[in-house]
Design a protein around this motif. Structure first.
Motif, PDB file in Angstrom:
ATOM      1  N   ARG A 179       0.751  -1.156   0.013  1.00 38.82           N
ATOM      2  CA  ARG A 179      -0.006   0.077  -0.154  1.00 38.82           C
ATOM      3  C   ARG A 179       0.856   1.295   0.102  1.00 38.82           C
ATOM      4  O   ARG A 179       0.620   2.220  -0.857  1.00 38.82           O
ATOM      5  CB  ARG A 179      -1.177   0.172   1.250  1.00 38.82           C
ATOM      6  CG  ARG A 179      -1.865   1.166   1.213  1.00 38.82           C
ATOM      7  CD  ARG A 179      -2.805   1.189   2.480  1.00 38.82           C
ATOM      8  NE  ARG A 179      -1.755   1.440   3.667  1.00 38.82           N
ATOM      9  CZ  ARG A 179      -1.298   2.501   3.971  1.00 38.82           C
ATOM     10  NH1 ARG A 179      -1.500   3.779   3.351  1.00 38.82           N
ATOM     11  NH2 ARG A 179      -0.607   2.814   5.190  1.00 38.82           N
ATOM     12  N   GLN A 180       2.033   1.483   0.686  1.00 35.77           N
ATOM     13  CA  GLN A 180       2.841   2.541   0.995  1.00 35.77           C
ATOM     14  C   GLN A 180       3.604   2.696  -0.256  1.00 35.77           C
ATOM     15  O   GLN A 180       3.934   3.830  -0.843  1.00 35.77           O
ATOM     16  CB  GLN A 180       3.862   2.176   1.856  1.00 35.77           C
ATOM     17  CG  GLN A 180       3.206   2.398   3.367  1.00 35.77           C
ATOM     18  CD  GLN A 180       4.194   2.307   4.496  1.00 35.77           C
ATOM     19  OE1 GLN A 180       5.050   1.497   4.289  1.00 35.77           O
ATOM     20  NE2 GLN A 180       3.817   2.663   5.630  1.00 35.77           N
ATOM     21  N   LEU A 181       4.046   1.448  -1.247  1.00 36.42           N
ATOM     22  CA  LEU A 181       4.737   1.788  -2.326  1.00 36.42           C
ATOM     23  C   LEU A 181       3.672   2.269  -3.538  1.00 36.42           C
ATOM     24  O   LEU A 181       4.066   3.122  -4.121  1.00 36.42           O
ATOM     25  CB  LEU A 181       5.158   0.138  -2.666  1.00 36.42           C
ATOM     26  CG  LEU A 181       5.832   0.183  -4.131  1.00 36.42           C
ATOM     27  CD1 LEU A 181       7.161   1.130  -4.044  1.00 36.42           C
ATOM     28  CD2 LEU A 181       6.152  -1.355  -4.399  1.00 36.42           C
ATOM     29  N   TYR A 182       2.667   1.727  -3.539  1.00 35.09           N
ATOM     30  CA  TYR A 182       1.342   2.183  -4.329  1.00 35.09           C
ATOM     31  C   TYR A 182       1.179   3.836  -4.047  1.00 35.09           C
ATOM     32  O   TYR A 182       1.242   4.289  -5.330  1.00 35.09           O
ATOM     33  CB  TYR A 182       0.037   1.183  -4.065  1.00 35.09           C
ATOM     34  CG  TYR A 182      -0.946   1.764  -4.794  1.00 35.09           C
ATOM     35  CD1 TYR A 182      -1.155   1.604  -6.589  1.00 35.09           C
ATOM     36  CD2 TYR A 182      -1.779   2.812  -4.497  1.00 35.09           C
ATOM     37  CE1 TYR A 182      -2.215   2.162  -6.993  1.00 35.09           C
ATOM     38  CE2 TYR A 182      -2.778   3.182  -5.097  1.00 35.09           C
ATOM     39  CZ  TYR A 182      -3.010   2.815  -6.641  1.00 35.09           C
ATOM     40  OH  TYR A 182      -4.128   3.577  -7.243  1.00 35.09           O
ATOM     41  N   ASN A 183       1.196   4.004  -3.048  1.00 36.23           N
ATOM     42  CA  ASN A 183       0.879   5.267  -2.983  1.00 36.23           C
ATOM     43  C   ASN A 183       2.103   6.334  -3.296  1.00 36.23           C
ATOM     44  O   ASN A 183       1.862   7.286  -3.667  1.00 36.23           O
ATOM     45  CB  ASN A 183       0.202   5.764  -1.373  1.00 36.23           C
ATOM     46  CG  ASN A 183      -1.148   5.167  -1.222  1.00 36.23           C
ATOM     47  OD1 ASN A 183      -1.839   5.119  -2.014  1.00 36.23           O
ATOM     48  ND2 ASN A 183      -1.295   5.016  -0.059  1.00 36.23           N
ATOM     49  N   ALA A 184       3.236   6.019  -2.822  1.00 32.49           N
ATOM     50  CA  ALA A 184       4.247   6.716  -3.363  1.00 32.49           C
ATOM     51  C   ALA A 184       4.439   6.591  -4.688  1.00 32.49           C
ATOM     52  O   ALA A 184       4.740   7.870  -5.311  1.00 32.49           O
ATOM     53  CB  ALA A 184       5.529   6.126  -2.783  1.00 32.49           C
ATOM     54  N   CYS A 185       4.330   5.401  -5.488  1.00 31.29           N
ATOM     55  CA  CYS A 185       4.326   5.544  -6.992  1.00 31.29           C
ATOM     56  C   CYS A 185       2.994   6.432  -7.420  1.00 31.29           C
ATOM     57  O   CYS A 185       3.297   7.345  -8.443  1.00 31.29           O
ATOM     58  CB  CYS A 185       4.180   4.376  -7.451  1.00 31.29           C
ATOM     59  SG  CYS A 185       5.558   3.312  -7.234  1.00 31.29           S
ATOM     60  N   GLY A 196       1.706   9.248  -5.981  1.00 32.22           N
ATOM     61  CA  GLY A 196       2.282  10.637  -5.740  1.00 32.22           C
ATOM     62  C   GLY A 196       3.215  11.078  -6.626  1.00 32.22           C
ATOM     63  O   GLY A 196       2.921  12.128  -7.203  1.00 32.22           O
ATOM     64  N   GLU A 197       4.164  10.240  -6.924  1.00 27.29           N
ATOM     65  CA  GLU A 197       5.070  10.679  -8.062  1.00 27.29           C
ATOM     66  C   GLU A 197       4.573  10.775  -9.253  1.00 27.29           C
ATOM     67  O   GLU A 197       5.174  11.689 -10.062  1.00 27.29           O
ATOM     68  CB  GLU A 197       6.329   9.681  -8.031  1.00 27.29           C
ATOM     69  CG  GLU A 197       7.465  10.132  -9.098  1.00 27.29           C
ATOM     70  CD  GLU A 197       8.295  11.194  -8.481  1.00 27.29           C
ATOM     71  OE1 GLU A 197       8.813  11.697  -9.517  1.00 27.29           O
ATOM     72  OE2 GLU A 197       8.197  11.614  -7.350  1.00 27.29           O
ATOM     73  N   THR A 220       2.644  14.136  -9.519  1.00 26.62           N
ATOM     74  CA  THR A 220       3.521  15.301  -9.500  1.00 26.62           C
ATOM     75  C   THR A 220       4.035  15.294 -10.791  1.00 26.62           C
ATOM     76  O   THR A 220       4.167  16.462 -11.513  1.00 26.62           O
ATOM     77  CB  THR A 220       4.733  15.084  -8.558  1.00 26.62           C
ATOM     78  OG1 THR A 220       4.095  14.796  -7.370  1.00 26.62           O
ATOM     79  CG2 THR A 220       5.762  16.281  -8.643  1.00 26.62           C
TER      80      THR A 220
END
Length: 57
Positions: free
Chosen positions: A34-40, A42-43, A46
């Motif tokens: 979940r954290q990896l998905y949200n980081a990707c 967000g990038e 951007t």
């Protein structure tokens, strides 16, 4: 457009019976995913905004 051929299918859900130790072991990779998905995501958002604001676009 080609019509999609569908077949009959079904989905069944069954409860997962686990103890607290097994639950911890399962939650860790799900949380990491979940954290990896949200980081990707967000990038990507951007970069999409930067492309939209660029004069070349």
């Amino acid at each position: 457009m080609i019509a999609k051929i569908s077949t009959d299918s079904f989905i069944t859900e069954m409860p997962l019976i686990i103890d607290s130790k097994q639950e911890k072991a399962l939650l860790a990779p799900f949380q990491a995913g979940r954290q990896l998905y949200n980081a990707c995501l967000g990038e990507i958002m951007t970069r999409l905004e930067l492309v939209g604001n660029s004069s070349a676009y």
